[in-house]
Design an enzyme around this catalytic site. Structure first.
Site, PDB file in Angstrom:
ATOM      1  N   GLY A 173      17.923  60.745 -37.423  1.00  0.00           N
ATOM      2  CA  GLY A 173      18.471  62.091 -37.262  1.00  0.00           C
ATOM      3  C   GLY A 173      19.754  62.284 -38.051  1.00  0.00           C
ATOM      4  O   GLY A 173      19.953  63.320 -38.698  1.00  0.00           O
ATOM      5  N   ASP A 174      20.621  61.287 -38.027  1.00  0.00           N
ATOM      6  CA  ASP A 174      21.861  61.352 -38.803  1.00  0.00           C
ATOM      7  C   ASP A 174      21.570  61.382 -40.298  1.00  0.00           C
ATOM      8  O   ASP A 174      22.180  62.139 -41.055  1.00  0.00           O
ATOM      9  CB  ASP A 174      22.739  60.138 -38.486  1.00  0.00           C
ATOM     10  CG  ASP A 174      23.300  60.181 -37.086  1.00  0.00           C
ATOM     11  OD1 ASP A 174      24.221  60.977 -36.857  1.00  0.00           O
ATOM     12  OD2 ASP A 174      22.825  59.438 -36.228  1.00  0.00           O
ATOM     13  N   SER A 175      20.643  60.533 -40.731  1.00  0.00           N
ATOM     14  CA  SER A 175      20.357  60.439 -42.165  1.00  0.00           C
ATOM     15  C   SER A 175      19.707  61.708 -42.697  1.00  0.00           C
ATOM     16  O   SER A 175      20.028  62.156 -43.797  1.00  0.00           O
ATOM     17  CB  SER A 175      19.454  59.223 -42.433  1.00  0.00           C
ATOM     18  OG  SER A 175      20.090  58.036 -41.998  1.00  0.00           O
TER      19      SER A 175
END
Length: 401
Positions: A173-175
């Site tokens: 999700g962060d990436s």
């Protein structure tokens, strides 16, 4: 990379101020730095970015750190203090892009919000990455990547039917949010070339995941059906699954193209299925997915993984197996594509790290050095701002830098 190649980097004249920490914001600036941007990373004195202590450490520093912060300059500044906030404003006034991933409202509390910084620098592009975005009823809730993955719909589908949901083994999700942040930055730079004006970019973790969910929403809207977890299969796309081989290994086979399916059936000795008109196209195959998977499994369990992969490769059927880190490190294709790179750490030890993406033919990105020491570039960066040694000494004594 020599001096001539450095001059050709496409983002060479771009100055980026990173106010983020951990994953999403720093991953976005890593990508910009790999293509030439001068990334100045602000870290709190004494502790630095918490990522320095995440996952496997060697000599007190995360090995991840050497990937996430390559091509960056570390400046240790305490943003909780007025003098530190003033230094950040000076840096933002000279920056092209500011990237931050604090909870909404944090920068405003520090006098570093969009209204303040854009007044100082009308050409500034400011990228916000947060759990839920800068607006909406959930704006002020804390949100890490795993929560965005859950709200975005990915977590519910990851796992086997009837079992607890599972997370992907990395912070996807962060990436994904970092990638959208970079896309937004490049779009905003293109607009600034036309208008001369900067703008804000608002990236939410859950939205970045939701955007990857393909037909999840329209299928629900049209039919009322909720897509359920399916293990290793891909519902509605047949055959595409994992199959157990002789000896207990698994192979992944994607035989869902019409002509590929016929070749696959030939390999497994099921010419009857290859000739079956009801299976000629994906919609018909998907209605009989269980029968097709059973036929492939019956063949796979009689053969070793290597035998299966060779037979499918010969028949031009897409197939593979789940790679471990060891598989990746020694794979000849990874090596030929220069996706396994080695750099020398400050302690003199070599370290293998992922290569640079995307691959540009004329202006490829740079690997650079590993992550900087905390505050390694504080003096040089503040000197560039015209802050003399005596002033820097006073700021250091006061714990501001």
């Amino acid at each position: 990379m020599n001096a001539s190649e450095e001059r050709q980097l496409p983002l060479k004249d771009l100055k980026v101020l990173e106010l983020g920490q951990l994953i999403a914001g720093p991953f976005a600036t890593k990508l910009l730095g790999e293509f030439g941007a001068d990334v100045i990373k602000i870290e709190p004195p004494g502790t630095g970015d918490p990522l320095r202590k995440w996952r496997m450490l060697e000599e007190g520093t995360s090995l991840w750190w050497h990937v996430q912060t390559r091509n960056k300059r570390s400046v240790a500044v305490d943003l909780h203090k007025e003098e530190g906030q003033a230094l950040a404003r000076k840096l933002a006034a000279e920056a092209d892009v500011v990237v931050e991933n604090f909870r909404p409202g944090t920068l405003e509390k520090w006098g570093l919000g969009w209204e303040v910084l854009s007044a100082l620098n009308p050409r500034l592009i400011m990228v916000h990455i947060s759990g839920y975005g800068q607006t909406g009823p959930y704006r002020d809730k804390p949100g890490f990547g795993v929560i965005g993955e859950a709200m975005g719909g990915l977590r519910y589908l990851t796992g086997r039917p009837g079992e607890p949901s599972m997370r992907v083994g990395v912070s996807i999700g962060d990436s994904l949010s970092a990638l959208y942040a970079v896309i937004g930055t490049l779009l905003a730079l293109q607009e600034r070339n036309r208008s001369g004006q900067g703008q804000e970019i608002d990236v939410a973790l859950y939205e970045s995941v939701f955007a990857m969910m393909e037909s999840l929403l329209p299928e629900f809207d049209a039919s009322g059906k909720v897509r359920e977890p399916s293990g290793s299969a891909l519902p509605g796309i047949t055959p595409s699954n994992a199959y157990r081989c002789k000896g207990g290994d698994y192979v992944l086979i994607a035989g869902n193209g019409d002509s590929i399916f016929k070749r696959l059936m030939g390999v497994i000795g099921r010419e009857d299925l290859a000739r079956d008109e009801s299976l000629a196209h994906n919609d018909g195959r998907s209605r009989q997915a269980e029968m097709i998977d059973t036929a492939i499994q019956a063949w796979a369990e009689k053969h070793t993984r290597d035998t299966i992969l060779q037979a499918l490769d010969d028949a031009r059927v897409p197939a593979g197996y789940p790679y471990t880190a060891e598989d990746i490190a020694h794979d000849p294709h990874y090596l030929a594509r220069e996706m396994i790179q080695t750099f020398t750490r400050p302690n003199g030890k070599p370290l293998k790290v992922p290569g640079v993406l995307p691959k540009l033919s004329a202006t490829p990105g740079r690997l650079g050095d590993g992550g900087p020491a905390l505050g390694q570039h504080t003096d040089s960066v503040l000197d560039e701002l015209g802050i003399d040694q005596q002033t820097r000494d006073k700021l250091r004594q006061a714990g501001i830098i």
